[in-house]
Design an enzyme around this catalytic site. Structure first.
Site, PDB file in Angstrom:
ATOM      1  N   HIS A  15      48.514  49.865  44.765  1.00 55.01           N
ATOM      2  CA  HIS A  15      47.598  48.734  44.609  1.00 55.01           C
ATOM      3  C   HIS A  15      48.378  47.452  44.861  1.00 55.01           C
ATOM      4  O   HIS A  15      49.406  47.216  44.228  1.00 55.01           O
ATOM      5  CB  HIS A  15      46.974  48.720  43.218  1.00 55.01           C
ATOM      6  CG  HIS A  15      46.011  47.578  43.031  1.00 55.01           C
ATOM      7  ND1 HIS A  15      44.944  47.371  43.877  1.00 55.01           N
ATOM      8  CD2 HIS A  15      45.966  46.570  42.120  1.00 55.01           C
ATOM      9  CE1 HIS A  15      44.273  46.306  43.493  1.00 55.01           C
ATOM     10  NE2 HIS A  15      44.881  45.794  42.432  1.00 55.01           N
ATOM     11  N   ASP A 127      39.934  47.417  41.617  1.00 58.77           N
ATOM     12  CA  ASP A 127      40.170  46.507  40.499  1.00 58.77           C
ATOM     13  C   ASP A 127      39.238  45.308  40.484  1.00 58.77           C
ATOM     14  O   ASP A 127      39.443  44.384  39.704  1.00 58.77           O
ATOM     15  CB  ASP A 127      41.626  46.021  40.522  1.00 58.77           C
ATOM     16  CG  ASP A 127      42.100  45.535  39.161  1.00 58.77           C
ATOM     17  OD1 ASP A 127      41.528  45.966  38.140  1.00 58.77           O
ATOM     18  OD2 ASP A 127      43.046  44.730  39.106  1.00 58.77           O
ATOM     19  N   HIS A 338      40.394  39.693  44.203  1.00 60.72           N
ATOM     20  CA  HIS A 338      39.824  39.510  42.871  1.00 60.72           C
ATOM     21  C   HIS A 338      40.643  38.570  41.996  1.00 60.72           C
ATOM     22  O   HIS A 338      40.075  37.759  41.260  1.00 60.72           O
ATOM     23  CB  HIS A 338      39.636  40.866  42.181  1.00 60.72           C
ATOM     24  CG  HIS A 338      40.869  41.715  42.152  1.00 60.72           C
ATOM     25  ND1 HIS A 338      41.356  42.348  43.267  1.00 60.72           N
ATOM     26  CD2 HIS A 338      41.716  42.029  41.149  1.00 60.72           C
ATOM     27  CE1 HIS A 338      42.457  43.014  42.945  1.00 60.72           C
ATOM     28  NE2 HIS A 338      42.695  42.837  41.672  1.00 60.72           N
TER      29      HIS A 338
END
Length: 863
Positions: A15, A127, A338
């Protein structure tokens, strides 16, 4: 061979937050190291099936900027299916970014992936802080049938399983594999047997309970985590510890091969913003409002002005600059990850985000100016006169208000239309302009005679997505005809300005009186960059009880302009809020209202000079309405949300990760409506609202939150550990100046009879103009094309559909029109419309359509 009870898919991944509490520069350094190790491992271990590169191609851009020599190595691994890339450009947020932003994120992500091989065709957002109800439709229109995410689920959506079908309102559907425990549960798996067993046992308590099939998923990765090089040793250990389970390296695609055969999956619908099992941060929509507002403003400039204008220019032969457009979109989308658009980052990262917004907006503004200039230069008029070219980029042919500036050395001027008629205008102001600002070559030759900038207003019916050129003919001096007044009366409203800075409004059609509109509410904010958190026992402070405002009202021929000034003094910070006699600090307020005499939409410019820390300030709009739901727009549609979330009654008993306050995002409008009236707030800045007060009939529009910490622990609304890290972020106190653009509209009819989405589009798409004079700071050769005096794209009849944007295709030179249906009724397409070529969001040809369903988006070729 004995079939084992459970099949455990371990999927290696990384990630990749490009930035967060660390900078993009630091991230890139780690990325170079990690990527080299990933490629070495894949190349040296043919039995290592695949590695997932977080579903975003911006990671590869960062890598290639540092190690371009490894392009072919990456390409080979992608083509072999060993390195999974895409489909996104960046890991997008889904709550506060617009429809076209999500669309371009996939469009460019897939385009970049296809240059290297095949994209991972999974809507992978591990996420993101919430899932848009329209995501299945957007994914489907790119040919994506599967989705993986973590946050937003609870049983009240209709299933307690981690595998299900997710459907958007118009019927698009994806199969979902949800991460019940997040994307990092398999990070850094230990080699010690006891530690490994203890950790995996805890995972199976949830995985076994919530899995639909005997196939379960453990993602092996984490934020910026390097590849786990001893994973085969770990897997051997796991197969020994759990003889009834088969552990193996796998892919997300392998999971979906199983799920696609499963007949018992539940089907759910709607947006997923429940913070039961994972924090969703419902009030993150207002952190660092300066950055949030910049994003809103820039998105609207691109989709409502720049792209339609460039398409209009293309229709007369002026090239459409795809490369510049892609640079603009990609720079903007780097801020849509995000954490970045959530603005839950360190101060140094927020400075980088602000720099990107500034660079993007400068490119947008200059490219708009370029296309206006080229269109104006291509339009022939008298060689002796200047030009004023008007551009209407909205689907509106009734008279629009034009506010613009004409620059000339003449004492006055007339405006002449192509048919010979003179266009009357109202002179609002005039200002002296130094000639060096216009073109430094003027003063270089010793000419210091100033220019005059005349600010004018007039109403003009213009072509639908088109332009008209007026001649500017020198004339005698024109006087400013503006007067001070104390009365405001338009075709629709009678408005009174109160001494406390609020307004009272009477709707002349409905007879409804709206009192004390535009109160400011100020409240302590004991939260962080993720969430608002009230201070226990703190009471909100209202401007209505504390200020004595100054105001003046100027009446013009077509508008009233109202300026309201006051200072709201409140406790200076959190500690002062707890004192009996607190020291105060000021929020200096200026509200500028433009009230059109022939339109219901009232523009509101909010200017704040904030010197108060640890607080939230909201603008209150009483609606006189009792309703169970608010209505707001989301990507390509609308959504109804309860004014009170019923999970508020159970969240503590059920141990939710955060309290489900009814604080929601909106993109361009939010409405509250009953059988008689509709009150709407439009926005070109803030995107957060809540319905409060008696019967929850008052709209609270968040103007700013001031906080000084990235992540705190044990908040009132969010118990437990801190989100992010507990690091100081003094810049997020947002001290200083902030400008926000909103609008207010009252309609004497229920929402379904109003064209609220179209009104929002018009508010966000003002008529723009270009004044061509014989001087330019930047010189260009004359354009090779010659346009007629009036140009338009000649759109088909679109009924109650609303334009999302108009652009030129990435795949050929055709002009594309994107529309969506924001109503609750299907829209039948005209026979001529049905003859057009229909495309999906990936700009690929699809089959014909007869009607457009509610919340459905369509794309057609105009020519």
């Amino acid at each position: 061979m004995i079939m084992k009870e459970k099949q455990i898919h371990i999927v290696p991944h990384m990630h990749w937050d490009r930035e967060w509490y660390f900078s993009t520069e630091e991230s890139q350094i780690l990325l170079v190291n990690n990527m080299d190790e990933i490629m070495d491992t894949l190349e040296q271990h043919p039995d290592y099936p695949t590695y997932v590169l977080d579903g975003q191609t911006a990671v590869l851009e960062d890598y290639f900027n540092a190690k371009a020599e490894n392009y072919e190595r990456v390409k080979q691994l992608v083509r072999e299916g060993r390195l999974k890339i895409g489909p996104w450009y960046t890991q997008t947020d889904e709550m506060v970014v617009g429809a076209e932003s999500m669309t371009r994120n996939l469009l460019y992500g897939i385009k970049d992936s296809e240059k290297l091989g095949k994209p991972m065709m999974i809507g992978y957002v591990p996420d993101s802080f919430g899932q848009s109800a329209q995501a299945p439709q957007i994914l489907n229109q790119f040919g994506i049938k599967h989705s993986i995410f973590w946050r937003g689920m609870s049983e009240r959506h209709g299933t307690d399983k981690t595998e299900f079908k997710w459907r958007s309102a118009e019927g698009s559907e994806v199969t979902v594999q949800q991460f019940p425990l997040g994307y990092a549960v398999g990070k850094f798996l230990p080699t010690e047997k006891e530690k490994l067993k203890d950790r995996i046992d805890k995972l199976f308590l949830t995985l076994d309970k919530r899995a639909t099939t005997n196939h379960e998923l453990i993602p092996n990765g984490h934020d910026q985590m390097p590849i786990q090089q001893n994973i085969f040793e770990i897997i051997d250990e796991l197969n020994e510890i759990y003889p009834n389970r088969n552990f193996f390296l796998s892919t997300y695609e392998a999971i979906f091969e199983v799920l696609d055969q499963e007949k018992s999956l539940a089907t759910i619908q709607g947006e997923l913003i429940d913070g039961k099992y994972a924090r969703i941060h419902r009030s993150i929509y207002s952190t660092r409002m300066d950055l949030k507002a910049a994003n809103t403003r820039i998105e609207n400039k691109i989709t409502n002005i720049l792209e339609p204008l460039a398409s209009l220019a293309k229709s007369v032969g002026i090239p459409y600059q795809h490369g510049l457009m892609e640079l603009i979109w990609k720079e903007l989308m780097k801020n849509h990850a995000h954490d970045s658009i959530g603005t839950c980052c360190s101060d140094k990262v927020h400075r980088e985000i602000l720099a990107r917004f500034r660079n993007t907006e400068e490119r947008v503004d200059r490219l708009i100016d370029f296309y206006k200039r080229r269109m104006a230069e291509a339009t022939p008029v008298s060689l002796n006169n200047d030009k004023l070219t008007l551009f209407n980029m909205s689907h509106k042919t009734d008279p629009s208000l034009v506010t613009t500036t004409v620059i000339t050395k003449a004492p006055g001027f007339k405006l002449q239309a192509p048919n010979g008629e003179f266009v009357s205008y109202d002179l609002i102001a005039k200002n002296v302009i130094d000639p060096g600002v216009i073109d430094r070559q003027i003063v270089a030759h010793g000419n210091y005679e100033p220019f005059i900038g005349y600010t004018i207003q007039f109403e003009r019916a213009l072509p639908d997505i088109g332009c008209e050129t007026l001649e500017v003919i020198p004339d005698a001096e024109v006087e400013i005809d503006t007067k001070l007044t104390s009365e405001i009366k338009t075709d629709y409203y009678k408005i009174h300005v109160n001494h406390d800075g609020t307004i009272d409004l009477l709707d002349l059609d409905s007879g409804e009186r709206y009192r004390k509109v535009l109160v400011l509410e100020n409240q302590a904010d004991d939260g962080d960059e993720y969430d608002f958190s009230p201070l226990p026992d703190d009471k909100p402070i209202y401007s209505i009880n504390r200020v004595n405002a100054k105001y003046h009202i100027m009446e013009h021929l077509f508008t009233y302009e109202v300026d309201i000034y006051y200072t709201l003094s409140v406790p200076a910070n959190l500690s002062e809020r707890l004192r009996m006699n607190p020291k105060t600090a000021d929020i200096n307020v200026r509200l500028h209202l433009q009230i059109h005499k022939h339109d219901r939409t009232i523009s509101i410019e909010v200017n704040l000079n904030n010197q108060v820390k640890d607080q939230r300030t909201r603008l209150l709009i009483p609606t006189n309405t009792v309703a169970e739901f608010s209505i707001a727009d989301n990507q390509f549609g609308q959504i109804h949300r309860p004014v009170v979330d019923d999970a508020m009654n159970v969240w503590q008993k059920e141990k939710w990760a955060e309290r489900p306050d009814a604080i929601y995002p909106f993109l361009s409008y939010v409405s509250l409506s009953d059988t008689r009236t509709t009150t709407t707030v439009f926005t070109n800045s803030t995107r957060e609202y809540e319905m409060i007060g008696e019967n929850h009939g008052t709209m609270a529009i968040t103007l700013l939150r001031s906080v000084g910490v990235l992540g705190k622990s044990d908040l009132v609304r969010r118990p437990g550990r801190p989100s992010g890290i507990n690091a100081p972020t003094p810049d997020s106190q947002l001290l200083g100046h902030l400008k926000l653009d909103l609008a207010l509209r009252m309609d004497p009819e229920p929402f379904e009879d109003c064209e609220v989405a179209e009104y929002a589009k018009r508010y966000l798409t003002p008529v723009i103009a270009y004044n061509q004079i014989p001087f330019q700071a930047m010189h260009l050769n004359p354009p090779a094309v010659r346009a007629s005096r009036v140009e338009a794209l000649n759109l088909p009849r679109i009924g109650r559909l609303v334009i999302s944007t108009i652009k030129v295709s990435e795949k050929d030179d055709s002009i594309l029109l994107r529309l969506f249906n924001p109503t609750n009724r299907a829209e039948k397409l005209s026979a001529d419309f049905q003859k057009l070529t229909f495309l999906n969001l990936n700009e690929q040809v699809t089959g014909p359509l007869v009607e457009v369903k509610p919340n459905q988006v369509i794309t057609v070729k105009l020519r």
